[in-house]
Scaffold this motif. Structure first.
Motif, mmCIF file in Angstrom:
data_model
loop_
_atom_site.group_PDB
_atom_site.id
_atom_site.type_symbol
_atom_site.label_atom_id
_atom_site.label_comp_id
_atom_site.label_asym_id
_atom_site.label_seq_id
_atom_site.Cartn_x
_atom_site.Cartn_y
_atom_site.Cartn_z
ATOM 1 N N LEU A 232 0.835 -1.200 0.000
ATOM 2 C CA LEU A 232 0.000 0.000 0.000
ATOM 3 C C LEU A 232 0.868 1.247 0.000
ATOM 4 C CD1 LEU A 232 -2.595 -1.006 2.769
ATOM 5 C CD2 LEU A 232 -2.631 -1.545 0.318
ATOM 6 N N ARG A 233 0.349 2.325 -0.568
ATOM 7 C CA ARG A 233 1.022 3.616 -0.477
ATOM 8 C C ARG A 233 -0.003 4.668 -0.044
ATOM 9 N NH1 ARG A 233 3.862 6.814 -5.475
ATOM 10 N NH2 ARG A 233 1.724 6.731 -6.249
ATOM 11 N N MET A 234 0.351 5.408 1.015
ATOM 12 C CA MET A 234 -0.528 6.488 1.456
ATOM 13 C C MET A 234 0.287 7.739 1.738
ATOM 14 S SD MET A 234 -1.688 5.880 5.437
ATOM 15 C CE MET A 234 -2.408 4.262 5.181
ATOM 16 N N ASN A 235 -0.365 8.873 1.645
ATOM 17 C CA ASN A 235 0.275 10.123 2.039
ATOM 18 C C ASN A 235 0.430 10.176 3.554
ATOM 19 O OD1 ASN A 235 0.456 11.264 -0.597
ATOM 20 N ND2 ASN A 235 -1.739 11.753 -0.505
ATOM 21 N N ASP B 100 -1.764 9.798 -7.627
ATOM 22 C CA ASP B 100 -1.202 8.983 -8.703
ATOM 23 C C ASP B 100 -1.110 7.503 -8.324
ATOM 24 O OD1 ASP B 100 0.734 9.527 -6.819
ATOM 25 O OD2 ASP B 100 2.353 9.786 -8.277
ATOM 26 N N ASN B 101 -1.834 7.062 -7.295
ATOM 27 C CA ASN B 101 -1.930 5.615 -7.055
ATOM 28 C C ASN B 101 -2.633 4.946 -8.236
ATOM 29 O OD1 ASN B 101 -0.572 5.521 -4.646
ATOM 30 N ND2 ASN B 101 -2.265 4.679 -3.453
ATOM 31 N N PRO B 102 -2.360 3.646 -8.485
ATOM 32 C CA PRO B 102 -2.857 3.035 -9.722
ATOM 33 C C PRO B 102 -4.370 2.797 -9.778
ATOM 34 C CG PRO B 102 -1.654 1.433 -8.396
ATOM 35 C CD PRO B 102 -1.431 2.763 -7.765
ATOM 36 N N PHE B 103 -5.019 2.623 -8.631
ATOM 37 C CA PHE B 103 -6.460 2.347 -8.634
ATOM 38 C C PHE B 103 -7.172 3.490 -7.914
ATOM 39 C CE2 PHE B 103 -4.095 -1.691 -8.383
ATOM 40 C CZ PHE B 103 -4.390 -2.180 -9.656
ATOM 41 N N PRO B 104 -8.279 3.978 -8.483
ATOM 42 C CA PRO B 104 -8.944 5.148 -7.914
ATOM 43 C C PRO B 104 -9.353 4.935 -6.457
ATOM 44 C CG PRO B 104 -9.929 4.535 -10.033
ATOM 45 C CD PRO B 104 -8.967 3.455 -9.672
ATOM 46 N N ASN B 105 -9.082 5.921 -5.620
ATOM 47 C CA ASN B 105 -9.474 5.893 -4.206
ATOM 48 C C ASN B 105 -9.026 4.630 -3.472
ATOM 49 O OD1 ASN B 105 -10.890 8.401 -4.332
ATOM 50 N ND2 ASN B 105 -12.465 7.309 -5.507
ATOM 51 N N SER B 106 -7.850 4.122 -3.823
ATOM 52 C CA SER B 106 -7.340 2.900 -3.192
ATOM 53 C C SER B 106 -5.881 3.110 -2.802
ATOM 54 C CB SER B 106 -7.457 1.727 -4.164
ATOM 55 O OG SER B 106 -6.729 0.617 -3.668
ATOM 56 N N PHE B 107 -5.522 2.575 -1.628
ATOM 57 C CA PHE B 107 -4.128 2.637 -1.188
ATOM 58 C C PHE B 107 -3.252 1.615 -1.916
ATOM 59 C CE2 PHE B 107 -6.196 4.212 2.822
ATOM 60 C CZ PHE B 107 -5.656 5.491 2.779
ATOM 61 N N VAL B 108 -3.866 0.678 -2.672
ATOM 62 C CA VAL B 108 -3.109 -0.428 -3.276
ATOM 63 C C VAL B 108 -2.101 0.098 -4.306
ATOM 64 C CG1 VAL B 108 -3.252 -2.515 -4.695
ATOM 65 C CG2 VAL B 108 -4.893 -2.142 -2.839
ATOM 66 N N ASP C 205 11.311 -18.164 -2.264
ATOM 67 C CA ASP C 205 11.291 -16.777 -1.783
ATOM 68 C C ASP C 205 11.637 -15.847 -2.938
ATOM 69 O OD1 ASP C 205 10.683 -17.575 0.840
ATOM 70 O OD2 ASP C 205 12.807 -17.969 1.245
ATOM 71 N N GLU C 206 11.225 -14.586 -2.814
ATOM 72 C CA GLU C 206 11.299 -13.683 -3.966
ATOM 73 C C GLU C 206 11.919 -12.326 -3.620
ATOM 74 O OE1 GLU C 206 7.317 -13.062 -5.413
ATOM 75 O OE2 GLU C 206 7.037 -15.180 -5.922
ATOM 76 N N ILE C 207 12.617 -11.768 -4.616
ATOM 77 C CA ILE C 207 12.942 -10.346 -4.635
ATOM 78 C C ILE C 207 12.285 -9.792 -5.890
ATOM 79 C CG2 ILE C 207 14.753 -8.591 -4.701
ATOM 80 C CD1 ILE C 207 14.936 -10.317 -2.187
ATOM 81 N N ASN C 208 11.426 -8.794 -5.714
ATOM 82 C CA ASN C 208 10.673 -8.229 -6.835
ATOM 83 C C ASN C 208 11.005 -6.761 -7.056
ATOM 84 O OD1 ASN C 208 8.771 -10.394 -7.706
ATOM 85 N ND2 ASN C 208 8.116 -10.275 -5.564
ATOM 86 N N ARG C 209 10.961 -6.362 -8.321
ATOM 87 C CA ARG C 209 10.983 -4.942 -8.676
ATOM 88 C C ARG C 209 9.524 -4.530 -8.774
ATOM 89 N NH1 ARG C 209 13.894 -4.690 -13.638
ATOM 90 N NH2 ARG C 209 15.827 -4.399 -12.498
ATOM 91 N N ILE C 210 9.121 -3.572 -7.955
ATOM 92 C CA ILE C 210 7.697 -3.263 -7.831
ATOM 93 C C ILE C 210 7.283 -2.186 -8.826
ATOM 94 C CG2 ILE C 210 5.866 -2.509 -6.262
ATOM 95 C CD1 ILE C 210 7.146 -5.241 -5.573
ATOM 96 N N LYS C 211 6.363 -2.594 -9.710
ATOM 97 C CA LYS C 211 5.810 -1.639 -10.663
ATOM 98 C C LYS C 211 4.395 -1.291 -10.239
ATOM 99 C CE LYS C 211 8.300 -3.772 -14.467
ATOM 100 N NZ LYS C 211 8.007 -4.968 -15.248
ATOM 101 N N LEU C 212 4.098 -0.030 -10.329
ATOM 102 C CA LEU C 212 2.802 0.506 -9.947
ATOM 103 C C LEU C 212 1.652 -0.301 -10.569
ATOM 104 C CD1 LEU C 212 2.286 3.247 -8.409
ATOM 105 C CD2 LEU C 212 1.867 4.238 -10.649
ATOM 106 N N GLY C 213 0.760 -0.829 -9.728
ATOM 107 C CA GLY C 213 -0.444 -1.488 -10.221
ATOM 108 C C GLY C 213 -0.259 -2.911 -10.713
#
Ligand SMILES: [Ca+2]
Length: 171
Positions: free
Chosen positions: A5-8, A16-24, A53-61
């Motif tokens: 999640l990303r929040m202010n 500019d979060n990927p889904f409207p009105n969502s912290f996801v 186990d994983e290491i991921n590069r996180i892309k928006l959405g």
């Protein structure tokens, strides 16, 4: 399924979060543990169900596949990890970035592992201290903490400890 999640700082949803009105920020995670930024790019460590186990590069959405794919499996619309542990278990936890490399605390892996973002190689650069929970980098030193008293380790008398090493001495 798990999400990052990303929040202010005031608790509102970033415009500019990927889904409207969502912290996801991203989804399809099983158990994300550590986050690190390299410039504008976010990386995350994650525990698989059993190994993988994983290491991921996180892309928006983006969808990181759990529970549909794991390991090196691929499927349209899902992201296969940048690094994955195959049949080994790292149990990656906290992570820090320095000079094009990620340094990742490994619990079951009993190590600090280095992941080279350029050549795709990974090595254990610190071993023999038991379970490592978290790492921090200040540009010169790598700091990390053991976590042998968490009920899953074999603590020494003076565990747990905070360690500091010069990053340039790691190889
Ligand atoms: Ca995944």
């Amino acid at each position: 399924m798990g999400k990052i999640l990303r929040m202010n700082l005031d608790g509102s949803v970033p415009v500019d979060n990927p889904f409207p009105n969502s912290f996801v920020y991203s989804y399809g995670h099983r158990n994300p543990q550590g986050l690190a930024w390299v410039g504008e790019t976010l990386y995350a460590s994650e525990h698989g169900q059993s190994a993988h186990d994983e290491i991921n590069r996180i892309k928006l959405g983006s969808n990181y596949g759990w529970p549909v794919i794991q390991g090196t499996e691929r499927k349209a619309g899902m992201v296969t990890p940048l690094f994955q542990s195959g049949n080994e278990t790292w149990a990656p936890s906290g992570m820090a970035a320095h000079n094009g490399k990620l340094y990742v605390a490994a619990l079951r892996g009993n190590a600090v592992r280095e992941f080279d973002l350029e050549d795709g190689r990974t090595t254990a650069v610190i071993t023999g201290l038991g379970r490592i929970r978290d790492v921090y980098n200040d540009g010169e030193y790598l700091y990390f903490v053991s976590n042998n008293t968490d009920g899953r380790g074999t603590p020494d008398e003076k565990d747990d400890k905070l360690y500091r090493v010069l990053v340039r001495n790691l190889k």
